[in-house]
Design a protein around this motif. Structure first.
Motif, short mmCIF file in Angstrom:
data_model
loop_
_atom_site.label_atom_id
_atom_site.label_comp_id
_atom_site.label_asym_id
_atom_site.label_seq_id
_atom_site.Cartn_x
_atom_site.Cartn_y
_atom_site.Cartn_z
N THR A 155 16.35 -50.38 48.83
CA THR A 155 15.89 -48.40 48.96
C THR A 155 15.19 -48.12 48.14
OG1 THR A 155 17.20 -48.11 51.18
CG2 THR A 155 16.36 -46.42 49.76
N VAL A 156 15.73 -48.72 46.72
CA VAL A 156 15.50 -48.24 45.60
C VAL A 156 14.94 -48.68 45.24
CG1 VAL A 156 16.00 -48.34 42.64
CG2 VAL A 156 18.01 -47.38 44.70
N GLY A 157 14.38 -50.25 45.58
CA GLY A 157 12.75 -51.29 44.98
C GLY A 157 11.96 -51.18 45.62
N ASP A 158 12.42 -50.34 47.22
CA ASP A 158 10.98 -50.64 48.43
C ASP A 158 10.38 -49.10 48.32
OD1 ASP A 158 11.17 -52.95 49.64
OD2 ASP A 158 12.59 -52.49 51.40
N SER A 159 11.06 -48.38 47.77
CA SER A 159 10.95 -47.10 47.88
C SER A 159 9.47 -46.61 46.25
CB SER A 159 11.46 -45.26 47.37
OG SER A 159 12.65 -45.75 47.34
N LEU A 160 10.50 -46.89 45.78
CA LEU A 160 9.43 -47.83 44.03
C LEU A 160 8.17 -48.45 44.34
CD1 LEU A 160 9.73 -47.38 40.68
CD2 LEU A 160 10.46 -49.31 40.72
N LEU A 161 8.08 -49.01 44.48
CA LEU A 161 6.41 -49.77 44.81
C LEU A 161 6.18 -49.31 45.86
CD1 LEU A 161 7.99 -53.56 45.26
CD2 LEU A 161 6.99 -52.16 43.46
N TYR A 162 6.30 -48.32 46.38
CA TYR A 162 5.73 -47.73 47.91
C TYR A 162 5.18 -46.39 47.33
CZ TYR A 162 4.52 -44.07 51.80
OH TYR A 162 3.99 -43.64 52.83
N PHE A 163 5.81 -45.35 46.26
CA PHE A 163 5.98 -44.77 45.86
C PHE A 163 4.74 -44.72 44.37
CE2 PHE A 163 9.64 -42.27 46.37
CZ PHE A 163 9.04 -41.87 47.68
N GLU A 164 5.00 -46.04 44.10
CA GLU A 164 3.36 -46.55 43.06
C GLU A 164 2.13 -46.62 43.85
OE1 GLU A 164 5.07 -48.66 39.17
OE2 GLU A 164 3.96 -49.99 41.07
N GLU A 165 2.10 -46.97 45.07
CA GLU A 165 1.01 -46.93 45.57
C GLU A 165 0.47 -46.06 46.16
OE1 GLU A 165 2.00 -49.14 48.85
OE2 GLU A 165 2.59 -50.97 48.60
N LEU A 166 1.30 -44.87 46.09
CA LEU A 166 1.19 -44.04 46.38
C LEU A 166 0.09 -42.73 45.27
CD1 LEU A 166 3.34 -42.37 49.51
CD2 LEU A 166 1.23 -43.62 49.58
N PHE A 167 1.40 -42.37 44.68
CA PHE A 167 0.71 -42.06 43.51
C PHE A 167 0.52 -42.27 41.86
CE2 PHE A 167 4.44 -40.08 45.69
CZ PHE A 167 3.97 -39.71 46.91
N GLY A 168 0.42 -43.81 41.42
CA GLY A 168 0.05 -43.81 40.00
C GLY A 168 1.69 -45.01 39.76
N LEU A 169 1.41 -45.49 39.03
CA LEU A 169 2.08 -46.04 37.87
C LEU A 169 3.26 -45.82 37.68
CD1 LEU A 169 2.39 -49.58 37.46
CD2 LEU A 169 1.19 -49.05 34.91
N TYR A 170 4.84 -45.77 38.54
CA TYR A 170 5.38 -46.03 37.18
C TYR A 170 5.35 -45.87 35.38
CZ TYR A 170 10.91 -45.83 36.38
OH TYR A 170 12.05 -45.19 35.59
N PRO A 171 6.24 -44.62 35.11
CA PRO A 171 6.02 -44.35 33.32
C PRO A 171 7.18 -45.88 32.83
CG PRO A 171 7.05 -42.57 33.95
CD PRO A 171 6.65 -44.20 35.23
N LEU A 172 7.99 -45.65 33.48
CA LEU A 172 8.65 -46.88 32.51
C LEU A 172 8.75 -48.47 32.88
CD1 LEU A 172 11.95 -44.25 31.92
CD2 LEU A 172 9.47 -44.81 30.45
N ASP A 173 9.50 -49.37 31.58
CA ASP A 173 10.12 -50.64 32.50
C ASP A 173 10.88 -50.45 32.75
OD1 ASP A 173 6.94 -51.60 32.28
OD2 ASP A 173 7.39 -52.18 29.93
N GLU A 174 11.75 -49.77 32.89
CA GLU A 174 13.24 -50.10 33.52
C GLU A 174 13.91 -49.16 34.38
OE1 GLU A 174 12.76 -48.10 30.20
OE2 GLU A 174 13.16 -49.95 29.89
N LEU A 175 14.81 -49.09 35.00
CA LEU A 175 15.44 -47.44 35.72
C LEU A 175 17.04 -47.71 36.40
CD1 LEU A 175 15.08 -45.19 37.92
CD2 LEU A 175 14.17 -46.85 39.55
N THR A 176 17.45 -47.13 35.38
CA THR A 176 18.74 -46.95 35.98
C THR A 176 19.08 -46.18 36.82
OG1 THR A 176 19.66 -47.63 33.73
CG2 THR A 176 21.28 -46.66 35.19
#
Length: 991
Positions: A471-492
């Motif tokens: 869910t973390v990965g899927d939602s991250l990719l989905y929101f990148e599609e909707l709102f633009g690139l996630y600003p970092l290269d890591e997520l904890t």
């Protein structure tokens, strides 16, 4: 996080120029003088009609005596006034007028005063007041009362909460941002005790409010004291006393106004340029020790006082400047005030280091949690967005996870592990967690994801961990599609044993409880689907961090947008088959329409832009219901009006334009208007800045239109939601209670874009058999109609025969829809209630009569006859209960008693509002017959003892009964509660 309250106050009309620092007394000596302050009756003066313009208030000190408090640093700052006074405040807008009405019962403040304490930092004004004629020798009783008033104020929780000592200290030490501050504690004839504040370094300098002490029995107080004692032995809740526990209610908050009437917000004197933190967690007791270096930029010219915020359980050992020289600091709760030796130049960076320690890591049964995720290090500024450089040291037997990118680390000679992490993007917070975790990693697109599962989630098993990871990965990719690139290269991502989840930039904490999936039990326990909980937090890097908020009034954008993003993820990406967790807005109508003790719907307590002010003594649930639920629903409505496919593109532009800065609600709406050319003023006025859940009654019929075509014809009528204001009224032989209907919205200007769903029979499709062999629906048509104003005609052409028709079948619109054609008995009942509330007795009686004769449910669907019969029985009893009130209001007591008896036979075992209405109406009947004792006993038991009743109307009736039976104590308590809920007791009090 923006503080609604603070300690420094200002007479806005009389700001002095910055004073010189040279020659002022030692700050430590000044603080001792503040602590030793006392009344100085020998300097008392007589006042007559002195007027002060303080912020947006006009304060009049009529006939009375003013007693100054002993000087601090040669200045008189505090004074006690006993006599006749008045304060008048005109709220600056409809939102604040609504809040003032909520807490005081009137949309403007005009209150007579009998006592007050003034904290006035304007030297010229103080000198002018003290030159008034000296008072005659004080009456001993008056002098004693003045001493009591000042002693109460000096030891009050309000003085602590507002850090008044810190404000006085800054003023007498000569800080430019504090010169001329003003604070006042008042005792009013109607409203009791309240405070008025004006604060130069707050965004909204003016605050009016009241501290509502914790209500508890003596037994409950003893239990709380034991709990406090236990926590304080563990180094927590230091300095907190029982009297400090309670709720601050903000009656009004506003920025000062310029000459043109526009808002002139204040701001903190310094903003952070960078945070450099060194944090150690002790091996044995997990005690946190910190050394925080803050590089600060001046934001207010001439200021020498740095106001910081730090968890109150963290003790500060010393504060030093960039050269290592010690600086004076003052501490009160979360407020830490540091005095610099001089004001810095405009572009000069000031560095100071705060050393602190305390018990802030909770450990229970091998589970760990940080007790304060926000103020575990000192914060500065109004915007408070800065980069971070953080070094941690912690026991090697434990794991530590946090925000930021790891740049170095290892294990030291002392046996502690260490790690340095950097977050280069200016952001509004930094957090960490420590514990024993099962750590797993994955990569999604350009992002390395690190997941730390605490023992509670590890115990759930591999499938649960895999679903959380997915869910973390899927939602991250989905929101990148909707709102633009996630600003970092890591997520904890870390799971933590606490009851809330949270997201910082690059660091998400998930509540272990909220990660639980109990199958069908989720429905009974009200647990949200853990996948949408995760999606909400994963959305925050865009909404809350990349797009920040300017003040608490704009924080709804972050939470509502995250909830809306989660709603989209659940709607478009999740398979809900065999899943029972609730959606992010599920049950929103129930949460928003539940009522407070004065009969208000939760939704009516304030609009989404009130943010954290929605936490009040009126309700502990309003913030979640209004900001999260209503916020997401109205955004979903906006998406439908602007185009659901187009709306994510619009939001992507908002993120692009606003990236890495804070925006206001006005900015948010203006960007959308610019992108779409839409006029959002009507939408914003009704749903963002306004309250009120529109009610829509609709009816329809199906008509053949020739050539095998059909038509749905009908109408939809909007009804304003309303509440009541109660009043004690004089009758022929005593008193009764009357109620006035107050509509919450202007229906004529209300516009709703509403989904339509029609089930049809299409002969070309496979046939489906319905009840009694009828041809049932085998297809569905969906669309939208716009409802404008009081009445909208429905006319929809169809190619096939319609079988069923719905407006807003799935509760997507911010409104309540009642299908007259489908549930006639219930809808007629509701319409009767509306007519009765509007004072249309004849119309109400006719509608109640029709409701009694109507069917419960009209449909071709199979329905259990037994359940319909029981529902009809209960509805009929509720109709009789409402008829009893209607008869009572018309003076038809015999008819009222008969209807009440019929209702009681069916509803006598019911609780909640039914029990309340039964007891209140019976009490009214008894008092009309002069049987006050019986009514008094019932109402006293329900309102003051058993607590089964909780009603403004009930308190008004109890006051009437208590006065008639001579119960003075109960009379005072009932009048106090009724007045706090906005009831008018003028006629009763003047008796």
């Amino acid at each position: 996080m923006t503080r609604i309250l603070s300690a420094v106050l200002l007479l806005a009309c009389l700001l002095p120029s910055p004073g010189a620092w040279a020659g002022v007394s030692d700050p430590a000596a000044l603080r001792r003088e503040i602590e030793a302050s006392r009344l100085d009756p020998a300097r008392a003066v007589t006042l007559k009609n002195l007027k002060l313009n303080a912020g947006i208030a006009t304060l009049t000190l009529g006939n009375g005596v003013l007693l100054p408090v002993s000087a601090v640093g040669g200045k008189t700052v505090e004074m006690v006034f006993l006599g006749q006074g008045r304060i008048v405040i005109e709220p600056p807008d409809a939102v604040e007028a609504g809040q003032l009405d909520l807490f005081t019962g009137a949309p403007r403040l005009d209150e007579e005063l009998t006592e007050m304490v003034l904290v006035l930092g304007l030297d010229a004004a103080v000198d002018a007041i003290l030159k008034k004629p000296r008072a005659e020798p004080l009456d001993p009783a008056l002098a004693r009362r003045a001493e009591e008033v000042y002693a109460k104020w000096k030891g009050s929780p309000e003085r602590k909460l507002l850090n008044v000592d810190g404000a006085v200290l800054k003023d007498v030490a000569g800080d430019s941002s504090s010169q001329g501050f003003f604070a006042a504690w008042f005792k009013g004839t109607e409203l009791g005790e309240f405070l008025y504040l004006v604060e130069p370094d707050s965004q909204e300098q003016v605050t009016l409010g009241h501290f509502e002490p914790l209500e508890a029995t003596e037994k409950e107080k003893r239990k709380i004291l034991r709990q406090l004692s236990r926590e304080q032995r563990r180094g927590r809740l230091i300095g907190v006393e029982l009297e400090d526990l309670g709720q601050w209610d903000t009656w009004l908050s506003a920025s000062l106004r310029g000459k043109d009437g526009s808002a002139v917000p204040g701001r903190a004197s310094f903003e952070p340029a960078k945070y450099t933190l060194e944090v150690s967690i002790a091996e044995r007791d997990l005690r946190l020790s910190g050394r925080a270096r803050l590089d600060l930029k001046p934001a207010v010219r001439g200021s020498r006082a740095v106001d910081l915020r730090l968890n109150g359980d963290l003790a500060v050992s010393r504060v030093t400047d960039g050269s290592g020289a010690e600086l004076f600091f003052h501490r009160q709760g979360v407020d830490l005030t540091v005095l610099l030796p001089r004001a810095p130049a405009d572009e000069e960076i000031v560095s100071l280091t705060v050393e602190y320690s305390g018990s802030l890591v909770e450990k229970q049964s091998g589970r760990f949690a940080l007790l304060d995720t926000l103020e575990w290090y000192p914060h500065a500024g109004t915007e408070d967005r800065a980069p971070y450089d953080v070094t941690f040291r912690w026991p090697r037997r434990l794991d530590l996870v946090s925000c930021g990118r790891r740049v170095e680390g290892g294990e030291g000679r002392d046996g502690l592990r260490w790690e340095r992490r950097v977050l280069d993007i200016p952001t509004a917070g930094f957090a960490f967690e420590i514990g024993k975790y099962r750590i797993e990693t994955t990569r999604v697109g350009h992002v390395d994801i690190r997941l730390a599962f605490d023992p509670d989630v590890s115990w759930m098993g591999k499938d649960a961990r895999q679903e959380i990871t997915k869910t973390v990965g899927d939602s991250l990719l989905y929101f990148e599609e909707l709102f633009g690139l996630y600003p970092l290269d890591e997520l904890t991502v870390v799971t933590v044993p606490r009851d809330f989840s949270q997201a910082m930039l690059g660091f998400v904490t998930l509540s272990s409880l909220m990660m639980t999936d109990l199958g069908v039990w989720n429905l009974f326990l009200g647990l949200e689907d853990r996948r949408t909980v995760i999606a909400h937090e994963v959305a925050h890097p865009w909404w809350g961090h990349m797009v920040g908020w300017e003040s608490y009034r704009d924080q709804w954008i972050s939470e509502a947008m995250a909830n809306y993003a989660s709603l989209l993820y659940g709607r478009n990406k999740l398979d809900r088959k065999n899943r029972f967790g609730l959606g992010p807005t599920e049950g929103w109508q129930e949460s928003l329409t539940s009522t407070t003790e004065d009969g208000r719907a939760i939704e009516s307590l304030g609009p989404v832009v009130l943010g954290t002010r929605l936490f009040s003594s009126r309700s502990g649930d309003a913030y979640q219901a209004i900001v999260y639920h209503k916020g997401a629903v109205i955004l979903d409505m906006l998406s439908k009006s602007l185009g659901e496919d187009n709306f994510p593109k619009i939001l992507r532009q908002v993120v692009k334009v606003s990236s890495n800065r804070a925006i206001s609600t006005e900015d948010f709406l203006a960007i959308i208007e610019k992108v779409t050319t839409a006029d959002l003023d009507p939408f914003a006025n009704q749903f963002v800045y306004g309250t009120g859940l529109p009610e829509v009654y609709y009816s329809y019929r199906f008509e053949p239109a020739g050539d095998g075509k059909w038509k749905v014809a009908g109408e939809a009528r909007q009804q304003a939601p309303y509440r009541f204001r109660y009043k004690a009224v004089k009758t022929g032989n005593g008193f009764d209670v009357a109620r006035e209907r107050l509509d919450q919205i202007e229906v004529a200007s209300s516009t709703l874009v509403v989904p339509v769903e029609i089930e049809i029979h299409d002969p070309s499709q496979e046939k489906v058999k319905g009840k009694k062999g009828e041809t049932a629906a085998n297809g569905r048509v969906r669309g939208r109609i716009v409802l404008q104003g009081e009445k909208t005609d429905i006319a929809i052409d169809l190619d096939h025969e319609p079988k069923s028709f719905w407006l807003d079948r799935h509760e997507e619109v911010f409104g309540r829809f009642f299908n007259e054609s489908r549930t006639p008995k219930r809808v007629l009942f509701y319409q009767g209630l509306d007519a009765a509330a509007a004072g249309k007795a004849g119309e109400a009686e006719a509608l109640f009569g029709k409701a009694l004769a109507a069917e419960v449910f009209v449909s071709s669907e199979k329905t259990e006859k037994r359940s319909l019969k029981q529902e009809a029985k209960v509805l009929d009893a509720q109709i009789d209960l409402s008829r009893a009130r209607l008869f009572l209001d018309q003076g038809q007591d015999a008819e009222a008693q008969a209807a009440l008896d019929r209702a009681h036979r069916v509803l006598g075992t019911y609780g909640g509002w039914v029990e309340e209405d039964l007891k209140i109406l019976q009490s009214r009947l008894e008092m009309r017959r002069g049987v006050y004792d019986k009514a008094f006993k019932r109402l006293r038991k329900g309102l003051l003892k058993a607590g089964s009743l909780d009603s403004t109307e009930g308190y008004v009736l109890l006051a009437i009964a208590a006065q008639a039976t001579g119960h003075k104590e109960e009379l005072e308590e009932a009048m106090k509660q009724a007045r706090e809920n906005g009831a008018d007791l003028t006629s009763l009090a003047s008796r």
